[in-house]
Each structure stands twice: as structure tokens, then as C-alpha cells.
Design a protein around this motif. Structure first.
Motif: not given
Length: 371
Positions: A306-312, A354-369, A314-317
Motif C-alpha cells: 500500500e502506498g507504492l504507486d506502479g507508475d512511480v 537479473t530482472g527480479v534483482k533489479l525489481f527488488e532494488a527498485s522496490v527497496n529504494e521506493m519503500l525507503a523513500r 516504473l520510473r525508479a526501475a
């Protein structure tokens, strides 16, 4: 930035039949006399339409070649039908969620897509009845065999209810069967045909089967002559090159097509299986991040915390080198922004990991924000 991993879907650059091999196949059919060429251009390639009609009849759409129209992919077939049928502010009833490309097309034509609530079995019959009375739609659009983005099939009971209500309301049903060739055991009963509903079925050779070939069709069933004349009064959909149609007529013979489809089904299942395995391995630390395991098809539908926007996200990913489809575009109204669609079936296994690792990094970054 390293090479982008593209999980947005679309058309892969290569296929089980590569560009070079397909060029060799089409060269065999390049020479025809001028009269034959003119007849085929005016009427559509008879052999291909006959074989598509036979294939469509396997899913009980229509076995009459005169009611089968060849197009440059499923989206082109839908666009031709929609341009022939819809006017500005006409209502189209759709699933929730539904195909992003179909919604974009309806909106571009000035039509008004309205979603009908439902569950894993399909549209709710009572909600559909209410919507048919309230909005008096020109068209009902649904992917009953394999939905996009969720990859589920409607129950027979819901399909029958849909067909009966469209029939009783005199509304045409547009059935999107573009993923049907990837389903095993395509023969069987067809509730829409059994109910006597007027409907059109959109089909397509799956992306990744033949490099660069977009071949779709529209098969009409139960459509009266007057309505059929209205559809064809503006000509047919944009045509596939005749040499490609000739080669495709040989390709869709069961003895040629079925082994290719079996291979593609295996590849899709294997790559989706690997994607789900990697998602569980890398992302199980967030219980609120989940996904729908598709029954069939090419896509995986993901629910974000909740609170994690898919469009936002995508920009991080994208900055990490990964693309996917944000979920908001799959809703006609009141979009769920905490969703996204992943299409990894055109990606090699190493890139999936590799893609799942990048996805994990993107989710980590956005949740930290978000803190």
C-alpha cells in the motif's frame, strides 16, 4: 546504463521461426500472376481465411471463411471493428481490470469504456444486467478464455450468463481470444455460440512464434447480414502482405502449427515458473507484496505494498534498467495504482534472474523513500 530488460510485453525481436527462415518461406510465394494478385488483394487470401476459420472453429468461433477477416495483429482487428461500430460517446462495457491496448483504442475513438465488477470467475451477472440497462452500450468487450492482465479463464456459467444477457439486450460481444492459441485443449463447448449470441472473436498468432510477423483475425458469428455489411462498408482491416499471408496459410496447418505452439507453451510455462520462483525467493520479505499466479497466458499481475504507486516505481526501475507495465492503465475507471503487469516470457532465464534483482532494488529504494 546497461541493456534494458523489457517486461512490458509487446512484440519480441525474434521468434521460434526467425526472420531469416521466414524470409525464405515467403520467397516461395512471392511470384503470382497479376490477376491472381488482384483477386487475393480484393477478397483476402482464400486459403488462409479457410484455415483460420478451421482454427477459429476449434474454439467454436466461426467456421465460415467469408466471415473471417485477416488483420495486422489482434489490436488492428479490434480497431477495425471499433471504428466500424462505435461513435463518439458510445459506451463499451469491459472487465475490471482489462486489456490496456483495448482501453487506449476505445478512448482514442471517443468511446466511453465502463467497467463491470466481477471476481475470478468473470463479470458479475447482476452487475452486467444493471450496466446493460443503465448505459445501453454499443459493445461488450471481454477476454473470457484468458484475461489480460490476470491470466484467468471465466467459468462456463459466467460465460453463458454474459452471452445470454448480450443476446437479450441486442448488444454485440467482442471476445478477445488473442491468447487462446497458448491454451492446451482448445476444443470444447462454446457458451456464447450455444446461447445464440452475436459475437466476434479476435485471434492472433502469439508474439514470439514468428519474428516480425503480426497476424491477427476477426471471426464473426451470429452477426446478421445488415450488421456485417455495416462492418465491411469501410473495407477490411489493414492487410498483411500477401506473401506473408501465403506463407502463413502453410504455417497454420495443424501438423505445422501445433508443434510450434507446444514449444511456445512450454517456454511460457518455464519462464513464468522461473519468474514466480525468483519473486518468492527475493521478495517474500514483504508480505504485502503479492502476485496472481496465472492459470494460462503470458503475464503475471503483481500487487504492490500500500502506498507504492506502479507508475512511480516504473520510473525508479527504468533507472535500474528494467521496464514493466504499471497497473493503472488496465482500468477503465477508478484505477488501482498499486498494481503492475510483468511479461517475462520473451526474456532469457539469465535476464529473468537479473530482472527480479533489479525489481527488488527498485522496490527497496521506493519503500525507503516512503519510510
Amino acid at each position: 546504463m546497461s541493456r534494458i530488460i523489457n517486461w512490458m510485453g509487446g512484440w519480441p525481436k525474434d521468434g521460434l521461426i526467425g526472420a531469416g527462415e521466414w524470409e525464405e518461406r515467403t520467397e516461395r510465394f512471392a511470384e503470382r500472376n497479376k490477376q491472381e494478385e488482384a483477386d487475393e488483394q480484393a477478397q483476402g487470401l482464400g486459403a488462409l481465411r479457410e484455415r483460420i476459420a478451421e482454427e477459429a472453429a476449434r474454439s467454436a468461433a466461426e467456421g465460415d471463411p467469408s466471415r473471417v477477416f485477416i488483420a495486422q495483429g489482434a489490436d488492428a482487428a479490434i480497431e477495425w471493428l471499433a471504428r466500424s461500430l462505435l461513435r463518439v460517446q458510445d459506451v463499451v462495457l469491459v472487465e475490471r481490470p482489462t486489456s490496456r491496448s483495448a482501453l487506449q483504442l476505445f478512448n482514442r475513438l471517443g468511446a466511453i469504456p465502463v467497467s463491470v465488477p466481477g471476481d475470478q470467475d468473470g463479470m458479475d451477472p447482476e452487475a452486467l444486467s444493471h450496466a446493460l440497462k443503465q448505459y445501453r452500450p454499443k459493445l461488450v468487450y471481454a477476454a473470457v478464455a484468458c484475461t489480460d492482465p490476470e491470466g484467468r479463464g471465466w467459468s462456463g456459467e459466467r460465460r453463458l450468463a454474459l452471452a445470454e444477457r448480450c443476446r437479450d439486450a441486442g448488444v454485440m460481444l467482442l471476445r478477445d481470444d488473442r491468447q487462446a492459441l497458448l491454451l492446451p485443449g482448445r476444443r470444447g463447448t462454446d457458451p456464447e455460440a450455444e446461447a445464440g449470441a452475436a459475437f466476434c472473436s479476435v485471434g492472433e498468432l502469439p508474439p514470439g512464434l514468428v519474428a516480425d510477423l503480426r497476424l491477427g483475425w476477426l471471426a464473426c458469428r451470429g452477426i446478421g447480414d445488415e450488421r456485417l455489411r455495416m462492418l465491411t462498408s469501410r473495407g477490411g482491416p489493414a492487410q498483411v502482405a500477401l506473401r506473408d499471408q501465403r506463407a502463413a496459410a502453410d504455417l497454420v496447418l495443424p501438423e505445422t502449427l501445433e508443434p510450434l505452439l507446444a514449444t511456445q507453451r512450454f517456454v511460457c510455462r518455464a519462464r513464468i515458473g522461473l519468474l514466480l520462483e525468483q519473486l518468492k525467493l527475493k521478495l517474500n520479505k514483504w508480505p504485502s507484496l503479492s502476485w496472481t499466479e496465472p492459470q494460462e497466458g503470458m503475464h503475471v499481475w503483481v500487487s504492490l505494498p500500500e502506498g507504492l504507486d506502479g507508475d512511480v516505481l516504473l520510473r525508479a526501475a527504468w533507472l535500474h534498467g528494467l521496464l514493466f507495465q504499471p497497473g493503472s492503465a488496465f482500468y477503465a475507471d477508478e484505477p488501482d495504482r498499486c498494481k503492475l503487469r510483468i511479461t517475462a516470457v520473451h526474456t532469457e532465464e539469465k535476464q529473468i534472474r537479473t530482472g527480479v534483482k533489479l525489481f527488488e532494488a527498485s522496490v527497496n529504494e521506493m519503500l525507503a523513500r516512503l519510510g
